[in-house]
Design an enzyme around this catalytic site. Structure first.
Site, mmCIF file in Angstrom:
data_model
loop_
_atom_site.group_PDB
_atom_site.id
_atom_site.type_symbol
_atom_site.label_atom_id
_atom_site.label_comp_id
_atom_site.label_asym_id
_atom_site.label_seq_id
_atom_site.Cartn_x
_atom_site.Cartn_y
_atom_site.Cartn_z
ATOM 1 N N LYS A 19 0.845 -1.208 0.000
ATOM 2 C CA LYS A 19 0.000 0.000 0.000
ATOM 3 C C LYS A 19 0.869 1.243 0.000
ATOM 4 O O LYS A 19 2.006 1.238 0.503
ATOM 5 C CB LYS A 19 -0.972 0.024 1.179
ATOM 6 C CG LYS A 19 -0.362 0.249 2.571
ATOM 7 C CD LYS A 19 -0.215 1.701 2.982
ATOM 8 C CE LYS A 19 0.698 1.825 4.180
ATOM 9 N NZ LYS A 19 1.604 2.883 4.285
ATOM 10 N N GLY A 112 4.472 -6.043 6.099
ATOM 11 C CA GLY A 112 4.092 -6.946 7.191
ATOM 12 C C GLY A 112 2.579 -7.023 7.337
ATOM 13 O O GLY A 112 2.017 -8.106 7.552
ATOM 14 N N ASP A 146 -2.923 -1.020 9.546
ATOM 15 C CA ASP A 146 -2.989 -1.087 8.078
ATOM 16 C C ASP A 146 -3.570 -2.398 7.566
ATOM 17 O O ASP A 146 -3.799 -2.542 6.361
ATOM 18 C CB ASP A 146 -1.572 -0.962 7.480
ATOM 19 C CG ASP A 146 -0.980 0.422 7.654
ATOM 20 O OD1 ASP A 146 -1.744 1.385 7.871
ATOM 21 O OD2 ASP A 146 0.260 0.540 7.565
HETATM 22 O O1 C5P Z 1 -1.039 -0.490 14.256
HETATM 23 P P1 C5P Z 1 0.399 -0.869 14.132
HETATM 24 O O2 C5P Z 1 0.756 -2.037 15.008
HETATM 25 O O3 C5P Z 1 0.843 -1.086 12.718
HETATM 26 O O4 C5P Z 1 1.221 0.367 14.662
HETATM 27 C C1 C5P Z 1 2.593 0.281 14.948
HETATM 28 C C2 C5P Z 1 2.989 1.492 15.767
HETATM 29 O O5 C5P Z 1 2.885 2.683 14.973
HETATM 30 C C3 C5P Z 1 2.115 1.757 16.981
HETATM 31 O O6 C5P Z 1 2.574 1.041 18.097
HETATM 32 C C4 C5P Z 1 2.275 3.250 17.170
HETATM 33 O O7 C5P Z 1 3.506 3.541 17.800
HETATM 34 C C5 C5P Z 1 2.385 3.752 15.746
HETATM 35 N N1 C5P Z 1 1.094 4.181 15.199
HETATM 36 C C6 C5P Z 1 0.554 5.371 15.650
HETATM 37 N N2 C5P Z 1 -0.647 5.803 15.145
HETATM 38 C C7 C5P Z 1 -1.298 5.099 14.197
HETATM 39 C C8 C5P Z 1 -0.750 3.894 13.713
HETATM 40 C C9 C5P Z 1 0.454 3.461 14.247
HETATM 41 O O8 C5P Z 1 1.132 6.050 16.505
HETATM 42 N N3 C5P Z 1 -2.451 5.553 13.712
#
Ligand code: C5P
Length: 308
Positions: A19, A112, A146
């Site tokens: 993406k 991932g 995502d």
């Molecule tokens: O949701 P995901 O596990 O992919 O997110 C990884 C990290 O990215 C989260 O732990 C956070 O630190 C950051 N993140 C964020 N705000 C989002 C998505 C991700 O701060 N909307």
């Protein structure tokens, strides 16, 4: 969401695209550690492939990008996705997952998350678990912000922490040059850098996507070029200053626009059409500003089955 098919050898093969974010607006840090987003996701034609076969237990092998470095236990989102689905559906048989990775890792292309989406679709079919799209969406959102988009693909407006998806009317095809970087950027580290810069009064939350949505409806490359935006770009460039030269090289060589993909360090260059993308890719390759240069198009369909 594309339906998976099981083949006579019992294996299910799923192809899943990377993406990009045509717009990535980062809101303030929330109490749960996430940031509210206003983002426009789009699937792009760089793919990972996942094959799930019946097996005792849950195992994972990887070939391609990250084969020597990525974990193959539950720290890997694909294996975790299979385990979560098995637990939710009460499945007691196992699966062996084999990943052919082409999407650069830690590159801002959600590789991932794409693999987790592929594993959900493959295992749902392999185990005959019959989870509904809504149930898969729920499992996906728990795995990562995502992952729901990676299940669906195409073009979508994302809100919340990115897991809430809204349909977007899209016309035509966009042509890109995708330049990967030597090195990786950790998504949480780039979010932390966004927060640090905000505390210094630098950057803000851009949540107006009207011009971009209009450009997506007409697929006018010039309108698209003006409307592309990434609130994370200053933070990613700050952490990896060589990206500034990469972005400038693309503009010098005739890209309509240049931007960092998601949290980076992959850079995206918008081309006028397919031929222009080919020329731009050759020129950028000669400039040696990237680890690898690919041509790609968007939008493409989300995770789905490939021939058996
Ligand atoms: O949701 P995901 O596990 O992919 O997110 C990884 C990290 O990215 C989260 O732990 C956070 O630190 C950051 N993140 C964020 N705000 C989002 C998505 C991700 O701060 N909307």
């Amino acid at each position: 969401m594309t339906e998976a098919l099981a083949y006579t050898d019992g294996a299910v093969h799923v192809r899943v695209p990377a993406k990009i974010n045509l717009h990535l607006g980062i809101g303030p840090l929330r109490e749960d550690g996430y940031h509210d987003l206003t983002t426009v996701f789009e699937s792009i034609s760089l793919y990972d492939e996942l094959t799930a076969t019946p097996a005792a237990g849950l195992t994972l092998t990887i070939e391609g990008e990250g084969e020597d470095t990525l974990p193959t236990d539950r720290r890997n989102l694909a294996l975790l996705a299979a385990a979560e689905l098995a637990a939710y559906a009460g499945v007691e048989t196992g699966a062996h997952l084999h990943l052919r990775k082409r999407i650069p890792i830690a590159g801002g292309l959600a590789g991932g998350s794409a693999d987790a989406a592929a594993a959900l679709i493959a295992c749902n079919e392999l185990w005959g678990a019959s989870l509904t799209p809504a149930e898969l969406d729920k499992l996906a959102a728990a795995l990562g912000s995502d992952v729901p988009f990676c299940l669906h693909g195409g073009t979508a407006l994302g809100t919340g922490r990115g897991e809430q998806l809204h349909p977007v009317l899209s016309m035509g095809t966009r042509h890109w040059v995708v330049a990967t970087a030597d090195g990786e950027l950790s998504t949480p580290a780039v979010y932390r850098e966004v927060d640090r810069l905000r505390e210094l009064g630098e950057g803000g939350y851009h949540d107006d996507v009207d011009a971009l949505l209009a450009a997506i409806r007409t697929s006018d490359p010039d309108a698209m070029a003006t409307a592309l935006h990434n609130d994370m770009q200053p933070a990613a460039v700050g952490l990896m200053p060589s990206l500034k030269d990469t972005l400038q090289a693309g503009l010098d060589e005739g890209a309509l626009a240049a931007l960092v993909s998601g949290s980076g360090p992959t850079c995206l260059f918008l081309a006028r059409d397919e031929r222009h993308a080919g020329v731009l890719a050759k020129r950028l390759t000669l400039r040696r500003v990237a680890k690898a240069v690919h041509v790609a198009e968007s939008p493409v369909a989300g995770a789905g089955v490939v021939g058996g």
